[in-house]
Design a protein around this motif. Sequence first.
Motif, mmCIF file in Angstrom:
data_model
loop_
_atom_site.group_PDB
_atom_site.id
_atom_site.type_symbol
_atom_site.label_atom_id
_atom_site.label_comp_id
_atom_site.label_asym_id
_atom_site.label_seq_id
_atom_site.Cartn_x
_atom_site.Cartn_y
_atom_site.Cartn_z
ATOM 1 N N GLN A 1 0.817 -1.213 0.000
ATOM 2 C CA GLN A 1 0.000 0.000 0.000
ATOM 3 C C GLN A 1 0.854 1.268 0.000
ATOM 4 N N LYS A 2 2.071 1.179 0.523
ATOM 5 C CA LYS A 2 2.891 2.378 0.686
ATOM 6 C C LYS A 2 4.115 2.415 -0.223
ATOM 7 N N SER A 3 4.102 1.587 -1.259
ATOM 8 C CA SER A 3 5.255 1.605 -2.163
ATOM 9 C C SER A 3 4.828 1.297 -3.592
ATOM 10 N N VAL A 4 5.652 1.742 -4.515
ATOM 11 C CA VAL A 4 5.471 1.447 -5.942
ATOM 12 C C VAL A 4 6.827 1.012 -6.447
ATOM 13 N N ARG A 5 6.829 -0.015 -7.284
ATOM 14 C CA ARG A 5 8.094 -0.431 -7.874
ATOM 15 C C ARG A 5 7.926 -0.620 -9.360
ATOM 16 N N GLY A 6 8.978 -0.318 -10.074
ATOM 17 C CA GLY A 6 8.917 -0.427 -11.518
ATOM 18 C C GLY A 6 10.231 -0.910 -12.092
ATOM 19 N N GLN A 7 10.153 -1.268 -13.372
ATOM 20 C CA GLN A 7 11.338 -1.715 -14.104
ATOM 21 C C GLN A 7 11.226 -1.139 -15.512
ATOM 22 N N TYR A 8 12.296 -0.525 -16.002
ATOM 23 C CA TYR A 8 12.193 0.058 -17.335
ATOM 24 C C TYR A 8 12.184 -1.032 -18.397
ATOM 25 N N GLU A 9 11.419 -0.748 -19.449
ATOM 26 C CA GLU A 9 11.294 -1.700 -20.546
ATOM 27 C C GLU A 9 12.654 -1.897 -21.197
ATOM 28 N N GLY A 10 13.024 -3.130 -21.396
ATOM 29 C CA GLY A 10 14.318 -3.459 -21.986
ATOM 30 C C GLY A 10 15.361 -3.865 -20.961
ATOM 31 N N TYR A 11 15.070 -3.664 -19.670
ATOM 32 C CA TYR A 11 16.029 -4.019 -18.622
ATOM 33 C C TYR A 11 16.335 -5.517 -18.651
ATOM 34 N N ARG A 12 15.310 -6.332 -18.792
ATOM 35 C CA ARG A 12 15.500 -7.787 -18.776
ATOM 36 C C ARG A 12 16.430 -8.240 -19.888
ATOM 37 N N GLY B 1 20.124 -9.888 -19.544
ATOM 38 C CA GLY B 1 20.068 -11.289 -19.970
ATOM 39 C C GLY B 1 19.264 -12.175 -19.043
ATOM 40 N N ASN B 2 18.218 -11.624 -18.421
ATOM 41 C CA ASN B 2 17.387 -12.394 -17.499
ATOM 42 C C ASN B 2 15.920 -12.079 -17.798
ATOM 43 N N PRO B 3 15.270 -12.910 -18.645
ATOM 44 C CA PRO B 3 13.898 -12.621 -19.058
ATOM 45 C C PRO B 3 12.869 -12.651 -17.927
ATOM 46 N N GLY B 4 13.208 -13.214 -16.776
ATOM 47 C CA GLY B 4 12.269 -13.272 -15.660
ATOM 48 C C GLY B 4 12.619 -12.332 -14.526
ATOM 49 N N SER B 5 13.555 -11.409 -14.744
ATOM 50 C CA SER B 5 14.015 -10.518 -13.674
ATOM 51 C C SER B 5 12.871 -9.691 -13.094
ATOM 52 N N THR B 6 12.845 -9.611 -11.774
ATOM 53 C CA THR B 6 11.897 -8.734 -11.084
ATOM 54 C C THR B 6 12.649 -7.616 -10.341
ATOM 55 N N THR B 7 13.898 -7.398 -10.707
ATOM 56 C CA THR B 7 14.700 -6.350 -10.082
ATOM 57 C C THR B 7 14.106 -4.986 -10.400
ATOM 58 N N SER C 1 6.650 -10.918 -7.177
ATOM 59 C CA SER C 1 6.796 -9.993 -8.308
ATOM 60 C C SER C 1 5.543 -9.129 -8.431
ATOM 61 N N GLU C 2 4.614 -9.300 -7.487
ATOM 62 C CA GLU C 2 3.365 -8.535 -7.488
ATOM 63 C C GLU C 2 3.641 -7.030 -7.472
ATOM 64 N N GLY C 3 2.893 -6.302 -8.277
ATOM 65 C CA GLY C 3 2.977 -4.848 -8.279
ATOM 66 C C GLY C 3 4.105 -4.262 -9.110
ATOM 67 N N LEU C 4 4.863 -5.094 -9.839
ATOM 68 C CA LEU C 4 5.948 -4.568 -10.662
ATOM 69 C C LEU C 4 5.368 -3.906 -11.906
ATOM 70 N N ILE C 5 5.639 -2.612 -12.075
ATOM 71 C CA ILE C 5 5.141 -1.832 -13.206
ATOM 72 C C ILE C 5 6.283 -1.665 -14.205
ATOM 73 N N PHE C 6 5.972 -1.746 -15.496
ATOM 74 C CA PHE C 6 6.984 -1.536 -16.526
ATOM 75 C C PHE C 6 6.793 -0.147 -17.116
ATOM 76 N N TYR C 7 7.906 0.559 -17.317
ATOM 77 C CA TYR C 7 7.841 1.923 -17.847
ATOM 78 C C TYR C 7 8.890 2.096 -18.946
ATOM 79 N N PRO C 8 8.600 2.969 -19.919
ATOM 80 C CA PRO C 8 9.569 3.208 -20.985
ATOM 81 C C PRO C 8 10.741 4.062 -20.498
#
Length: 185
Positions: A16-27, A31-37, A171-178
């Motif tokens: 409820q008190k955090s948001v996390r994201g990963q930029y598109e292309g990071y995976r 070289g890790n198609p399942g990364s949730t970093t 990996s719940e709540g991981l948002i992808f951003y450009p």
Amino acid sequence: KLLEAVTPISELEVMQKSVRGQYEGYREEVGNPGSTTETYAVVSVGIAAERWRGVPITLRTGKAMAEKRTDVRLTFTPEGNGGELIFRIQPDAHIAVRAGGQPPQFIDELQKLSKEFNAQHPPAITGHPDAYERVLLDAVRGDHTLFTTSEEVIAAWKVVTAVVKVWAETSEGLIFYPKGTISVE
């Protein structure tokens, strides 16, 4: 002292008190198609001090954003015109005042004042050094401003420990951003 006064969020509050994201292309880059970093994070905390009671504190960091900068922003309530006091730490240190609604009474004086606070790097350096260049240059000069003490590191980890633990388990709540995004939410 401020970090020690931050009220860490509990594991139950993390989603409820955090948001996390990963930029598109990071995976692909790592070289890790399942990364949730996470490459972007926002965490809302409070401060257990009477002066700051009830004041929302938002910590935000991200990679591959539109700009590379470090700010401390104080956003005033709509009742106070919704303006901001911004302390830019990097790349070009300065203080700025942004007024919401109607301009402040003494806007000309504020503009003059903000120019006086502009802290540029030495003229011998062209442009602004990146973060590592700045830290190395400061280390050579003996300037410890950008260095963190071990007590500060420990206090900072206490603030984010629950967030790191919960995010590592799901990996719940991981948002992808450009790349080049201004903000993610």
